[in-house]
Every structure is written in C-alpha cells, then in structure tokens.
Scaffold this active site. Structure first.
Site, PDB file in Angstrom:
ATOM      1  N   LYS A 173      63.112  -1.318  98.875  1.00 22.55           N
ATOM      2  CA  LYS A 173      62.176  -2.217  98.182  1.00 22.55           C
ATOM      3  C   LYS A 173      61.968  -3.464  99.030  1.00 22.55           C
ATOM      4  CE  LYS A 173      61.952  -5.553  95.532  1.00 22.55           C
ATOM      5  NZ  LYS A 173      60.743  -6.178  96.118  1.00 22.55           N
ATOM      6  N   GLU A 248      73.210 -10.312 102.825  1.00 16.77           N
ATOM      7  CA  GLU A 248      72.844 -11.218 103.923  1.00 16.77           C
ATOM      8  C   GLU A 248      72.023 -12.326 103.295  1.00 16.77           C
ATOM      9  OE1 GLU A 248      73.929 -10.983 106.934  1.00 16.77           O
ATOM     10  OE2 GLU A 248      74.790  -8.976 106.826  1.00 16.77           O
ATOM     11  N   CYS A 282      66.570 -17.251 108.622  1.00 16.55           N
ATOM     12  CA  CYS A 282      67.845 -17.488 107.930  1.00 16.55           C
ATOM     13  C   CYS A 282      68.809 -18.282 108.802  1.00 16.55           C
ATOM     14  CB  CYS A 282      68.462 -16.170 107.506  1.00 16.55           C
ATOM     15  SG  CYS A 282      68.632 -15.016 108.874  1.00 16.55           S
ATOM     16  N   GLU A 383      69.136 -25.059 101.333  1.00 19.25           N
ATOM     17  CA  GLU A 383      68.260 -24.423 102.320  1.00 19.25           C
ATOM     18  C   GLU A 383      66.801 -24.667 101.926  1.00 19.25           C
ATOM     19  OE1 GLU A 383      67.855 -20.139 102.039  1.00 19.25           O
ATOM     20  OE2 GLU A 383      68.203 -19.920 104.172  1.00 19.25           O
TER      21      GLU A 383
HETATM   22  P1  NAD Z   1      64.505 -13.441  97.511  1.00 24.23           P
HETATM   23  O1  NAD Z   1      65.928 -13.438  97.138  1.00 24.23           O
HETATM   24  O2  NAD Z   1      63.548 -14.173  96.629  1.00 24.23           O
HETATM   25  O3  NAD Z   1      63.929 -11.960  97.599  1.00 24.23           O
HETATM   26  C1  NAD Z   1      64.483 -10.992  98.468  1.00 24.23           C
HETATM   27  C2  NAD Z   1      64.181  -9.606  97.926  1.00 24.23           C
HETATM   28  O4  NAD Z   1      64.865  -9.436  96.686  1.00 24.23           O
HETATM   29  C3  NAD Z   1      62.706  -9.344  97.637  1.00 24.23           C
HETATM   30  O5  NAD Z   1      62.394  -8.018  97.961  1.00 24.23           O
HETATM   31  C4  NAD Z   1      62.645  -9.547  96.134  1.00 24.23           C
HETATM   32  O6  NAD Z   1      61.554  -8.892  95.515  1.00 24.23           O
HETATM   33  C5  NAD Z   1      63.965  -8.951  95.712  1.00 24.23           C
HETATM   34  N1  NAD Z   1      64.447  -9.338  94.387  1.00 24.23           N
HETATM   35  C6  NAD Z   1      64.278 -10.519  93.748  1.00 24.23           C
HETATM   36  N2  NAD Z   1      64.887 -10.475  92.543  1.00 24.23           N
HETATM   37  C7  NAD Z   1      65.459  -9.250  92.421  1.00 24.23           C
HETATM   38  C8  NAD Z   1      66.222  -8.604  91.421  1.00 24.23           C
HETATM   39  N3  NAD Z   1      66.526  -9.207  90.258  1.00 24.23           N
HETATM   40  N4  NAD Z   1      66.649  -7.346  91.640  1.00 24.23           N
HETATM   41  C9  NAD Z   1      66.368  -6.716  92.807  1.00 24.23           C
HETATM   42  N5  NAD Z   1      65.635  -7.270  93.778  1.00 24.23           N
HETATM   43  C10 NAD Z   1      65.187  -8.529  93.595  1.00 24.23           C
HETATM   44  O7  NAD Z   1      64.435 -13.977  99.010  1.00 24.23           O
HETATM   45  P2  NAD Z   1      63.147 -14.274  99.893  1.00 24.23           P
HETATM   46  O8  NAD Z   1      62.515 -15.543  99.416  1.00 24.23           O
HETATM   47  O9  NAD Z   1      62.309 -13.056  99.989  1.00 24.23           O
HETATM   48  O10 NAD Z   1      63.808 -14.494 101.348  1.00 24.23           O
HETATM   49  C11 NAD Z   1      64.248 -15.716 101.804  1.00 24.23           C
HETATM   50  C12 NAD Z   1      65.760 -15.769 101.803  1.00 24.23           C
HETATM   51  O11 NAD Z   1      66.276 -14.706 102.592  1.00 24.23           O
HETATM   52  C13 NAD Z   1      66.320 -17.031 102.435  1.00 24.23           C
HETATM   53  O12 NAD Z   1      67.326 -17.556 101.622  1.00 24.23           O
HETATM   54  C14 NAD Z   1      66.895 -16.551 103.758  1.00 24.23           C
HETATM   55  O13 NAD Z   1      67.943 -17.346 104.264  1.00 24.23           O
HETATM   56  C15 NAD Z   1      67.339 -15.179 103.417  1.00 24.23           C
HETATM   57  N6  NAD Z   1      67.470 -14.343 104.623  1.00 24.23           N
HETATM   58  C16 NAD Z   1      68.740 -14.074 105.101  1.00 24.23           C
HETATM   59  C17 NAD Z   1      68.901 -13.322 106.260  1.00 24.23           C
HETATM   60  C18 NAD Z   1      70.270 -13.029 106.815  1.00 24.23           C
HETATM   61  O14 NAD Z   1      70.368 -12.244 107.764  1.00 24.23           O
HETATM   62  N7  NAD Z   1      71.332 -13.607 106.295  1.00 24.23           N
HETATM   63  C19 NAD Z   1      67.773 -12.837 106.920  1.00 24.23           C
HETATM   64  C20 NAD Z   1      66.511 -13.127 106.405  1.00 24.23           C
HETATM   65  C21 NAD Z   1      66.376 -13.876 105.251  1.00 24.23           C
END
Ligand code: NAD
Length: 488
Positions: A173, A248, A282, A383
């Site tokens: 997803k 992550e 990230c 962040e």
């Molecule tokens: P997010 O948590 O809003 O969403 C990430 C994913 O989770 C999306 O596909 C979203 O639809 C899904 N999601 C949201 N709620 C859910 C639920 N209840 N159940 C299942 N899936 C759900 O994050 P974002 O805004 O898309 O991404 C930004 C974040 O990602 C930042 O905090 C960044 O630091 C982090 N990030 C971390 C890494 C790493 O390697 N550590 C890499 C890239 C991004």
C-alpha cells in the site's frame, strides 16, 4: 485500465471509488486512480495468503527468485525515463533527482537478487558424529508493505525486493498521494514472470485501505515507512496477532560542524543535508549544531547561499529545489516555523511563501533558517519534514554529543571536522543508525539503514534487511537413532 492488482488481476475498487492525483508543482491533473477500501485490502490479503500457502513462490529455489529480481532491475532501467517522469509528476521532485532514484532502485533489486542466492542456510557444527544439524532460512509469510510519499518507489523497492528475495508474498500500500510508480512496478513484476497472488497492490488512504494490514490475522509481517504516529498505531495494531514489525520512522537529524571543519565542504553539505528534496527526506540534516567560535561566519555564509536557492517545478532545469508535496504539508511546515519564532528563534532567511505567478498553483516554500535555537524548543525536537533548518551553538565535543542525542529520534546525522580521532570518538557516541563523517546523505544497499530510539525498529537494506523477511529454522537430524532409555 484499472489500478488495483489483486491475485494477478487488474481491477477497480469494489465500491468503484477513485482519486485524482495532481502535481504539487502546478496542480495539474496527473491521473485518476482507483481507490481501495478495506474490503479490497482484505481480498488482497486473502490472495497473498493463498499464494503463500499453496503457490510455488515460497519454495522456488532462492537462485531462481534472485534471477527474477535481476530481470526486474533490467526492466526498471529499460523504463527509467517513464518511471522518473511519473515519480516527478506525483511528488513534484526535480526530474534529475527522480532519475537518480531509479538507478538506486535498480541497484536495490540487483543487490537483493544476488543476496537471495548467496546465503540460504548454514550447517551447525555440533561436535557429535551422529547428528546432522543445519539452519535454513524460510520466508515469514504474507507481508504488508506500507510506504510514504517522499521517495515513493525507492521506499517500495527497499521492501519489495528483500520480501520477494526471501520468498514471501505481499500486499503493497503506497502513499495515496503518489501511486503511479507502484502501479508501474507491479506491471514489471508481472512481465518478469512473478506468479499470480505473490504481489498485490492496493491504493488508497491509510485509515481505509491501509488499516486492515495492521491487524488482519492472515498478515505475518508489517513493514512500514512513514511518520512516528502512524508507526505507533501500526505497532499497536500488530500486537494482537504478534506480527513481525519493522518500522522506519522519522528523524530530527543532527549535523555537527566543528570549528576545524573544512569550511567550504561543510557549508556546501549543510545546504544539501537540509534542502535536498525541499527537506522532505527522513535523514534530512534539519538540525545544525555549529561550534560557537565558527557560528557567525558559518551561518552568514549558509544563509547567503540558502537565500539564492532557485525554486521551480520538476522539469525546470534551472530549479534547485521543488515544491512541498501538498497544501496540507505546507501548512504543517508553516505552523512549525511560526511556533519556532514564537519560541524565540531568529529568522535568518525564508519563512514566507515565494511570490510570483509561477509559484501560485504549487505548494512552494523557501529554504528557511532559524538561528539561535536551543534543544528545549519544540521546533528543534519535532520533525518539520520541510526546508527548515534550526541552528544551535555548542562548545566542545561533549556538548556536541549531548545536544545531538537530546531527542527522541535516532535515525542519522553527520560530523564535520578535520580531526579524524575526534570524528571517530563523536561518531561512536551518537545514538544514530547512520553517522556520516565529512559527508551527508549517501547510502549503499550493502549497508543497513534504520533508526535507533523512536526512529524505528528493524533494518532495511544490507544483510539484516534480508533477515527481516526470513525466519531461521533449525533442522536437527539424528543420523543414528536408538532408544535413550530415560524412562525405561
Ligand atoms: P504517514 O505516516 O502519514 O503515511 C505513511 C503511509 O502509511 C502511507 O501509505 C499512509 O497512507 C499509510 N497509513 C496512514 N495511516 C495508516 C493506518 N492507520 N494504517 C495503515 N496505513 C496507514 O507518513 P508520510 O507523511 O507519508 O511520510 C513522511 C514520514 O515518513 C516522515 O516522518 C519521514 O521521516 C518518514 N520516512 C522515514 C524513512 C526512514 O527510512 N526512516 C524514509 C522515508 C520517510
């Protein structure tokens, strides 16, 4: 053509909902895609379960699985132009950055393609002649792979490639904002000959399309990349059926610059650290810790150069940085800056939307530097995930380490100094999954990626990245069985 890929078939959502995808640079329509609901996801989980329990993939020889991944790497490069363009349209990121990403993605498939075949188990030396003992690696089962919007296909590749290499089936997803390259990847997996049901794709919002992946009993592993709050929610949801969980999450990454650093290199890399992809990285070096005696000269030069960064859309070749991904995300970044100023930070550049007709329809926000910050400010701790740098001063090694570690996160960070011994001492004391010395941002698929503390749990890439998707099974064979007589 429909966009959900379930059990080897492309189909629309059961309730026929769709979502418009618009380019963050100018609001233009990129496409309309099918939007899954929870029922679609449950069907995808069932397909992945069947393919795991009955299908050929989990027991396909590791070398053959590896060959398929190598074919996918070639197909990714064949379609590089189309993939890079699609990634840039969905994210607003500069085309040249998307092109780098596709090369990295192909490398990731290649790395796991080779790793799959390289180590499939090991013989255990028991020291007993009548025993044959070995550990074999087996796939975990059905994997839920949930990815964010900032590096859509790269984050997907980091999960899909090791999951397949180890023989799992999965439901992917991707972020609802950036679905197009995931759709393309599914077509390439199909073309490469992956059996039906092994790879399944659901598109849609987290709470609807994503939620069943967290708590469904037929899912064995959840691998999530995204925000801290979502990660906490998924970890709690997965607890009910004790799924394997890999997270992550975010970072608030320190970039430590000592007074003896090479000035030109450190300024240049401090800019890349935080402003690459408009800070939506990230591992972004969003927290500059600069030694007191260097502070004024360093920050003056950094601000001078940050003010000159050219903003523009993905296909504007003169642009050095693009828009933020959405209106909502820009509003979050703006609120974060306002909070920082209210907490006493000093605005040195940026801090207001750029003006001009070319910026009106996109979600642009300029490189912003907040000086005179301290680690008790929320602007330093939280962040922003935008082009916002906070600057703190330190004096000496011990204070640099103390401040750098003073956060709930532990993803990545850097040390700039010409004193090699000091660099190694500081690196050893930083509670971070990745430490760069006199560099920022590079990674290789051979080395693990992941966070300490609340930046995550488990590792991606490298040998441990593959291990996340495998179970180790010990098989003990008595080669000369005879009664033991314990209860005779
Ligand atoms: P997010 O948590 O809003 O969403 C990430 C994913 O989770 C999306 O596909 C979203 O639809 C899904 N999601 C949201 N709620 C859910 C639920 N209840 N159940 C299942 N899936 C759900 O994050 P974002 O805004 O898309 O991404 C930004 C974040 O990602 C930042 O905090 C960044 O630091 C982090 N990030 C971390 C890494 C790493 O390697 N550590 C890499 C890239 C991004």
């Amino acid at each position: 053509m429909p966009d959900l890929f379930i059990d080897g078939t492309w189909r629309s959502a059961l309730d026929e909902r769709t979502r418009e995808i618009r380019c963050p640079a100018d609001g233009s329509l990129v496409g309309v895609v099918d939007e899954a609901g929870g029922k679609d996801t449950v069907e995808a989980i069932a397909a992945a379960r069947r393919a795991f329990d009955e299908g050929p993939w989990p027991t396909t020889p590791a070398a053959d699985r590896g060959d398929l991944l190598l074919r996918v790497a070639d197909l990714l490069l064949r379609d590089k132009d189309a993939l890079a363009r699609a990634e840039s349209l969905d994210t607003g990121k500069r085309l040249v950055e998307s092109e780098y990403d596709i090369d990295d993605i192909a490398n990731c498939f290649r790395y796991f393609g080779r790793a799959a075949a390289a180590e499939t188990g090991r013989v255990v030396e028991t020291g007993t002649a009548s025993v044959d003992s070995r550990v074999v690696y087996e796939p975990v089962g059905v994997c839920a792979l949930i990815t964010p919007w900032n590096y859509p296909l790269l984050q997907t590749a980091w999960k899909v490639a090791p999951a397949l290499a180890a023989g799992n089936t999965f439901v992917l997803k991707p972020s609802e904002l950036t679905p197009h390259t995931a759709i393309h990847l599914m077509r390439l997996l199909e073309e490469a000959g992956l059996p039906p049901g092994v790879a399944n794709l659901v598109l849609g919002a987290g709470p609807e399309a994503g939620a069943p992946l967290g708590d469904h009993p037929d899912v064995d592993l959840v691998s999530f990349t995204g925000g801290l709050q979502t990660g906490r929610r998924l970890m709690a949801a997965a607890a009910g059926t004790v799924k394997k969980v890999a997270l992550e999450l975010g970072g608030k990454n320190p970039n430590i610059v000592f007074a003896d650093a090479d000035f030109e290199t450190a300024v240049d890399m401090a800019l890349t650290a935080v402003f690459l992809h408009s800070g939506q990285v990230c591992s972004s070096g969003a927290r500059l810790l600069v030694e007191d005696s260097l502070h004024d000269r360093f920050v003056d030069e950094l601000v001078r150069r940050a003010s000159q960064i050219r903003l523009g859309g993905p296909f504007d070749e003169r642009a050095q940085s693009g828009p933020l991904v959405s209106a909502a995300h820009r509003a979050k970044v703006e609120a974060y800056v306002a909070k920082g100023l209210a907490e006493g930070a000093v605005l040195r550049c940026g801090g207001a939307r750029p003006s001009g007709p070319e910026f009106e329809a996109g979600f642009y926000y300029p490189p912003t530097v907040l000086d005179e910050c301290s680690s008790d400010m929320s602007v330093v701790q939280d962040e922003s995930f935008g082009p916002v740098l906070t600057v703190e001063r330190f004096s000496g090694e011990a204070e640099a380490v103390r401040l750098a570690n003073d956060t709930i996160y532990g993803l990545a960070g850097a040390v700039f100094t010409t004193d090699e011994a000091k660099a190694q001492r500081v690196a050893a004391r930083l509670r971070l999954g990745t430490v760069w010395i006199n560099d920022y941002h590079p990674y290789v698929p051979q080395a693990e990626w992941g966070g300490f503390k609340q930046s995550g749990f488990g590792r991606e890439l490298g040998p441990s990245g593959l291990a996340e998707y495998r179970e180790a099974k010990h098989i003990w064979r008595n080669t000369n069985p005879s009664p033991q007589g314990w209860f005779a």
